[in-house]
Write a protein that holds these residues in place. Structure first.
Motif, PDB file in Angstrom:
ATOM      1  N   GLY A  16       0.833  -1.196   0.000  1.00  0.00           N
ATOM      2  CA  GLY A  16       0.000   0.000   0.000  1.00  0.00           C
ATOM      3  C   GLY A  16       0.863   1.240   0.000  1.00  0.00           C
ATOM      4  N   ALA A  17       0.207   2.384  -0.187  1.00  0.00           N
ATOM      5  CA  ALA A  17       0.941   3.654  -0.243  1.00  0.00           C
ATOM      6  C   ALA A  17       0.076   4.741   0.389  1.00  0.00           C
ATOM      7  CB  ALA A  17       1.286   3.974  -1.691  1.00  0.00           C
ATOM      8  N   ILE A  18      -0.333   4.491   1.642  1.00  0.00           N
ATOM      9  CA  ILE A  18      -1.329   5.389   2.259  1.00  0.00           C
ATOM     10  C   ILE A  18      -0.843   6.833   2.315  1.00  0.00           C
ATOM     11  CG2 ILE A  18      -0.633   4.900   4.666  1.00  0.00           C
ATOM     12  CD1 ILE A  18      -3.672   5.049   5.351  1.00  0.00           C
ATOM     13  N   SER A  19       0.484   7.050   2.387  1.00  0.00           N
ATOM     14  CA  SER A  19       0.957   8.438   2.487  1.00  0.00           C
ATOM     15  C   SER A  19       0.672   9.207   1.196  1.00  0.00           C
ATOM     16  CB  SER A  19       2.453   8.486   2.801  1.00  0.00           C
ATOM     17  OG  SER A  19       3.214   8.167   1.656  1.00  0.00           O
ATOM     18  N   PHE A  56       1.173  -5.755  -5.229  1.00  0.00           N
ATOM     19  CA  PHE A  56       0.215  -6.863  -5.300  1.00  0.00           C
ATOM     20  C   PHE A  56      -1.140  -6.424  -4.768  1.00  0.00           C
ATOM     21  CE2 PHE A  56      -0.426  -8.217  -0.871  1.00  0.00           C
ATOM     22  CZ  PHE A  56       0.586  -7.524  -0.237  1.00  0.00           C
ATOM     23  N   GLY A  58      -3.888   8.203  11.566  1.00  0.00           N
ATOM     24  CA  GLY A  58      -3.233   7.208  12.416  1.00  0.00           C
ATOM     25  C   GLY A  58      -3.912   7.006  13.753  1.00  0.00           C
ATOM     26  N   GLY A 114      -3.827  -1.369  15.263  1.00  0.00           N
ATOM     27  CA  GLY A 114      -4.402  -2.587  14.709  1.00  0.00           C
ATOM     28  C   GLY A 114      -5.579  -2.257  13.813  1.00  0.00           C
TER      29      GLY A 114
END
Ligand SMILES: NC(=O)c1ccc[n+]([C@@H]2O[C@H](COP(=O)([O-])OP(=O)(O)OC[C@H]3O[C@@H](n4cnc5c(N)ncnc54)[C@H](OP(=O)(O)O)[C@@H]3O)[C@@H](O)[C@H]2O)c1
Length: 331
Positions: free
Chosen positions: A243-246, A273, A321, A325
């Motif tokens: 992922g690339a949440i930033s 993926f 953030g 979890g």
């Protein structure tokens, strides 16, 4: 009346509450072959941000003025479908509605006695599978190697690190608060953890935590954190781009160091993926994760937010953030 959450506007930058619309509709009435579902738990996930934009992706975008969908756990309240009994619990991709009719297509029954129902949205659901299958298929960890995980205190990252430890690796986590850094070491058994928000030189911090370099990078966030990890990658390193949440809220094409020289010089494999690529491996992976959970070899944490009306805010909070979890909304 039944409460429903629609996509009202396509977010520009970070999503806001005004991008969502709450409506009420008549309670659904089921037809032959259908079941009536009551929503119990809703998964909010970073990838939903991509579906809120119009851009072409691996799943079609949400439509404006239509309900948003994500993974839910629901209870069968009424049934006109012989495959389901009243009182069954199911999980699957469903609408953000308190109650809905379904044909049952694509739904999986879950056992409330085997695990808590919310776990089927996390460690025994999509995020657990992502951790296990992404790490094994792309990272291919070997005992003694060093793994770095970004987004380490989140749903996927916290499981990746624990699997890395089971497989005999050294595991370094990157997260955004001191509390998360402490949790990574105390609860999830990470060897080292770095707070990227208070660390000035991430390259140096990773170098110091991984003096022998990084063999595997499990990337949940992209951006500058990943630039710093890649600068520490070893020869024949593997990078699983999960992922690339930033970058999900970027309004411009993100620019950064060009990675090709690093990949060439170090013969690094970098592969993105999508978890559905590995659908044929889901049964084996779930069995493995459930076994580890039962044996106490892995554990998990959840941030449970209460109330149907809180779903959009819980989703927005992923980008701040606010979760440790898996972020789950209990209805
Ligand atoms: N490829 C797939 O099939 C697949 C499947 C599931 C998930 N994913 C991806 O995996 C990643 C993690 O998903 P998840 O469900 O486990 O979410 P998560 O990690 O539980 O929640 C998101 C976390 O991302 C961190 N974050 C938010 N903004 C950030 C920023 N600008 N820079 C760095 N970190 C930031 C926050 O933690 P901090 O406090 O540490 O900043 C937040 O808690 C996401 O990128 C998601 O899209 C991919």
């Amino acid at each position: 009346m039944n409460k429903v959450i629609l996509l009202d506007k396509r977010p520009v930058g970070k999503p806001t509450l005004s991008d969502f619309k709450f409506i009420e509709e008549e309670m659904p009435v089921i037809k032959d072959g259908e079941i009536l579902l009551k929503t119990l738990y809703v998964s909010v996930d970073p990838y939903l941000r991509g579906r809120m934009s119009e851009a072409k992706s691996y799943v079609p975008p949400f439509q404006l003025n239509q309900p948003i969908q994500s993974a839910l756990v629901a209870e069968v309240l009424e049934t006109k479908n012989t495959d389901f009994q009243k009182g069954d619990f199911v999980t699957g991709g469903l609408d953000w509605k308190q109650f809905q009719a379904s044909t049952g297509a694509g739904l999986i029954k879950v056992d409330a006695k085997a695990a808590s129902l919310s776990a089927y949205l996390g460690v025994l659901g999509m995020t657990g599978l992502t951790a296990y299958l992404g790490l094994n298929n792309i990272g291919k960890p070997k005992a003694g190697e060093t793994i770095v995980v970004s987004g380490a205190a989140g749903a996927v990252g916290s499981i990746v690190g624990q699997i890395g430890k089971i497989l005999g690796c050294k595991v370094i986590g990157i997260a955004g608060t001191d509390e998360k850094v402490a949790l990574l070491k105390s609860k999830f058994g990470f060897d080292e953890a770095i707070n990227y928000k208070t660390t000035k030189d991430m390259y140096a911090a990773i170098k110091s935590a991984a003096p022998n370099g990084v063999d595997i990078y499990f990337d949940n966030v992209g951006g500058e954190i990943s630039d710093a990890v890649l600068a520490n990658i070893n020869k024949f390193g593997r990078v699983a781009v999960c992922g690339a949440i930033s970058l999900y809220n970027s309004t411009e094409i993100p620019m950064g160091p060009r990675v090709q020289p690093i990949l060439v010089k170090n013969s690094v494999l970098m592969q993105g993926f999508i978890i559905s690529n590995y659908a044929d491996q889901f049964p084996v992976a779930i069995k493995k994760l459930a076994g580890w959970l039962q044996e106490g070899k892995i554990t998990y944490t959840e941030t449970i937010v209460n109330g149907f009306d809180q779903i959009p805010q819980a989703f927005i909070d992923l980008f701040e953030g606010k979760n440790e979890g898996k972020m789950v909304v209990k209805i």
